[in-house]
Motif scaffolding. Structure first.
Motif, short mmCIF file in Angstrom:
data_model
loop_
_atom_site.label_atom_id
_atom_site.label_comp_id
_atom_site.label_asym_id
_atom_site.label_seq_id
_atom_site.Cartn_x
_atom_site.Cartn_y
_atom_site.Cartn_z
N SER A 4 -1.35 5.63 4.79
CA SER A 4 -0.58 4.78 3.89
C SER A 4 -1.14 3.37 3.97
CB SER A 4 0.90 4.80 4.29
OG SER A 4 1.06 4.35 5.61
N SER A 5 -0.85 2.59 2.96
CA SER A 5 -1.31 1.20 3.03
C SER A 5 -0.26 0.33 2.38
CB SER A 5 -2.63 1.06 2.28
OG SER A 5 -2.41 1.21 0.90
N ASN A 6 -0.22 -0.91 2.75
CA ASN A 6 0.74 -1.79 2.09
C ASN A 6 0.03 -2.67 1.07
OD1 ASN A 6 -0.47 -3.75 3.56
ND2 ASN A 6 1.26 -4.10 4.95
N ALA A 7 0.84 -3.49 0.41
CA ALA A 7 0.30 -4.24 -0.72
C ALA A 7 -0.84 -5.16 -0.29
CB ALA A 7 1.40 -5.04 -1.38
N GLY A 9 -3.03 -4.41 1.66
CA GLY A 9 -4.22 -3.60 1.93
C GLY A 9 -4.49 -3.45 3.41
N SER A 375 4.37 -8.56 0.86
CA SER A 375 3.23 -7.73 1.28
C SER A 375 3.49 -6.94 2.56
CB SER A 375 1.97 -8.59 1.45
OG SER A 375 2.21 -9.58 2.42
N ARG A 378 6.18 -1.41 3.09
CA ARG A 378 5.35 -0.21 3.08
C ARG A 378 6.05 0.97 2.43
NH1 ARG A 378 4.80 0.50 8.70
NH2 ARG A 378 5.56 2.61 8.42
N ASN A 396 9.50 0.17 -8.27
CA ASN A 396 8.15 0.56 -7.90
C ASN A 396 7.13 -0.53 -8.25
OD1 ASN A 396 5.99 2.32 -7.15
ND2 ASN A 396 5.68 2.82 -9.32
N LYS A 401 5.03 -3.06 -5.72
CA LYS A 401 3.70 -3.38 -6.29
C LYS A 401 2.88 -2.11 -6.50
CE LYS A 401 4.99 -7.66 -5.27
NZ LYS A 401 5.79 -8.40 -6.24
N LYS A 403 2.52 0.37 -4.69
CA LYS A 403 1.83 0.91 -3.51
C LYS A 403 2.75 1.50 -2.46
CE LYS A 403 -2.17 -1.98 -4.00
NZ LYS A 403 -2.98 -3.07 -3.51
N CYS A 404 4.06 1.39 -2.66
CA CYS A 404 4.99 1.90 -1.64
C CYS A 404 5.59 3.22 -2.10
CB CYS A 404 6.13 0.91 -1.42
SG CYS A 404 5.59 -0.68 -0.81
#
Ligand code: WTA
Length: 646
Positions: A4-7, A9, A375, A378, A396, A401, A403-404
């Motif tokens: 997984s990655s957060n906003a 990066g 940011s 997650r 979303n 953003k 990405k979660c």
């Protein structure tokens, strides 16, 4: 493993499972639940380990639910003591006050241990022992968590009453569980205004429980009326006791708490949850569903007055040794950016809220969201009612953003923990669908006759077999437990929800099929509002239904027949709305009151709510068959009155 990655990066931890692991674990959890839960029950520290994992029956004439029944443990020791050696200095609770001008608190596991032990000793000094009931009527302050865990520590059973409930509702609950002590605060600040909680308690206890003792937390220092000999200040009592209180050894099936919740008939019922199964289930769901990892800052915006606060602010996260955020305020105070400011301030990694809050904030535009750095996030969660795709997409795009993962978690007070939900790293998102069952959960869709439907279909949602977090009984009324949940569809747990299953096997909750409405994610029995209305001297009869409401999901629509000779005025309408508000609480205030010279009834006198729902929805074309009505003309009259209201 899926990463997984957060906003921002940044590299973030692996998800706990992937699709292959989900399939494998799910299959074992339903084919061999005793082995599966025997293994996962070990996530708790047991004083005496269990040898019998599952002993449950949904048979109508023999409903009985026991998990880990010969094991013993202490829930508070699992949420606090066992973390001391490894994370004593780590923050257990971040407390964010109502006003951003007041300082946030960071309470370490060590500090939590000392406060909980003191509170436990204070309760003992007030005469509370194992099995006694304690009502907690507090704002969202750390003492709410201390109180819950203090009860658990000495084996007392807590029953939290949401601080927004009226004195009458509080009194009924204190009486209902025959509580020895009520824990409250002087005043409760929320959204810049303060509720006089202690005064509410005094009023509630005036009736016939005036010997109940009260432990009072000083939150604001505001003016209160004191009952000499019965009331005690928490800070004064805490100074007198030791910070050492050995945890009581409890059986896995000893009650941990009672939580009153609304049903389709009668007064709210006391849902009973027990210790071992509940905690194992809350902890495991918290870890897997919210992708919880070491070092995360997890925030659930619910109130401890509801089950979400029990399982996913206090018990689940603390059993996992997490840092959990507790927020005293509201999403729109001092402005509509507050949630996001708090996310930035505490670097929140998981954020769990309700669709009604998302819709309310959506209405304020994206300005307030863009004002904060999100940011750290997650994963996002949603609970309480179906989330409409528009709100899902907004959440979303603007909060996550894009990405979660979003977990749309379906569950109930009765289920103790989440039953149907997407899993991060596993589930393909589908806005509006709660998707797939968690481990050990066997959802089925039945038709009205109780036949199991297969494939893509729609009907009522039932669960076929027990899971560890399930409620065990209704406090003091096991027969009501059986008749509410196991009578209509024999051999199944009946959820009260309607549901659709699509071609991919994903579940879509369509809303309640009984007389429960869901207002801003809060459950309300239409019968409760009706009985409050008819308690007013001017009202002869009332029928209450839900209707679609843009922000609240459902609004409260009341049809009221007045006593002969009473004039139907706008003033009376306002008076009745305020009357319900004082009788039950602000969340029960009617949105619409329509005068009804008569109500549509069958010849046997049963009110046809289906028709009233359609009229409230302004949907006159699908009223269905009205020929069985005792007096079909009342329908015409209600429709023309409805038009006059709009
Ligand atoms: C509804 C809250 C659709 C449902 C945890 C259920 C939902 C009732 C969802 C329980 C969801 C809760 N999607 N509907 N994700 N979550 N519900 O007891 O009707 O306050 O029966 O528990 O809320 O409400 P309760």
């Amino acid at each position: 493993m899926v990463q997984s990655s957060n906003a921002a990066g940044a590299k973030t931890p692996d998800f706990h499972i992937d699709p292959e692991a989900y399939d494998r674990m799910y299959a074992q959890s339903v084919n061999d639940p005793a082995t599966f839960w025997g293994e996962h029950g070990k996530r708790l520290d047991w004083i005496k380990p269990y040898t019998r994992v599952k002993n449950t029956s949904f048979a109508y004439d023999d409903v009985s639910i026991k998990w880990f029944e010969d094991g013993t443990l202490n829930v508070a020791a699992n949420c606090v003591d066992r973390h001391l050696a490894t994370r004593g200095d780590q923050t257990a609770i971040i407390w964010e006050p109502d006003s951003p001008d007041e300082e946030a608190l960071h309470i370490s596991y060590k500090e939590l241990h000392s406060q909980v032990s003191k509170m436990a000793n204070v309760l003992k000094s007030m005469g509370v022992g194992k099995g006694d009931r304690v009502v907690i009527y507090l704002p969202m302050i750390p003492e709410a968590a201390y109180s819950m865990l203090a009860c658990a520590r000495i084996g007392a059973i807590h029953s939290i009453v949401f601080a927004g409930f009226s004195p009458d509702a509080l009194g009924a609950r204190v009486n209902g569980c025959d509580a020895k002590v009520v824990i409250t605060a002087d005043h409760a600040p929320r959204g810049g205004r303060a509720t006089k909680l202690k005064d509410n308690v005094n009023q509630a206890l005036l009736h016939d429980v005036d010997d109940v003792k009260c432990l009072v937390v000083k939150r604001t220092g505001g003016q209160i009326a004191w009952r000499e000999g019965l009331d005690f200040w928490w800070h004064e009592e805490a100074a007198k006791v030791s910070a050492d209180c050995p945890p009581e050894e409890m059986n896995a099936e000893d009650p941990l708490f009672i939580l009153y919740t609304s049903g389709s008939t009668g007064q709210p019922k006391g849902v009973v949850h027990t210790s071992g199964g509940y905690l194992a289930y809350a902890a495991m769901t918290h870890e897997y569903i919210f992708d919880y990892h070491e070092g995360d800052i997890y925030w659930c915006t619910a109130d401890v007055g509801w089950v979400t606060g029990h399982s996913y602010i206090v018990y689940g996260p603390l059993a996992n040794g997490a840092t959990t955020v507790m927020f005293e305020g509201v999403p729109t105070y001092p402005d509509a950016g507050r949630f996001w400011q708090v996310c930035e301030k505490h670097k929140v990694t998981q954020f769990y809220t309700a669709p009604t809050a998302i819709r309310a904030l959506m209405g304020k535009g994206i300005g307030p969201v863009e004002g904060s750095d999100l940011s750290s996030l997650r994963l996002l969660g949603s609970v309480g009612e179906p989330i409409n795709p528009e709100a899902w997409n907004w959440y979303n795009e603007n909060v996550g953003k894009g990405k979660c993962p979003i977990v749309d978690t379906w569950w109930q007070t009765e289920t103790g923990g989440i039953l149907i939900t997407p899993l991060p790293g596993v589930t393909k998102p589908k806005p509006g669908s709660a998707t797939k069952p968690f481990f050990g959960v066997t959802p089925v869709i039945l038709d009205d006759q109780g036949n199991e439907l297969s494939g893509a279909t729609e009907g009522v949602l039932c669960i076929k077999d027990s899971w560890p977090g399930q409620m065990r009984t209704v406090w003091g009324d096991h027969a009501r437990f059986v008749s509410t949940y196991f009578e209509m569809f024999k051999g199944y747990y009946f959820t009260g929800d309607g549901c659709r299953r699509d071609e991919d096997g994903d579940y879509w909750i369509t809303g309640r099929v009984d007389d429960v409405i869901n207002v801003s994610g809060h459950r309300m029995g239409t019968a409760e509002v009706e009985s409050a209305l008819v308690a007013h001297a001017t009202v002869s009869e009332a029928a209450v239904v839900g209707y679609p409401h843009d922000i609240k999901g459902q609004g409260i629509y009341c049809y009221v027949t007045l006593m002969d000779g009473v004039e139907a005025t706008d003033e009376l309408r306002t008076e009745l709305a305020n009357w319900v508000r004082t009788e039950i609480g602000p969340i029960a205030k009617p949105d619409v009151i329509q005068w009804a010279p008569g109500l549509p009834k069958t010849r046997s006198g049963k009110i046809m709510r289906r028709i009233l729902r359609k009229i409230a929805e302004n949907d006159y074309d699908s009223l269905g068959d009205t020929s069985t009505l005792a007096d079909p003309s009342v329908v015409e009259e209600l429709i023309s009155n409805r038009a006059a209201l709009a």
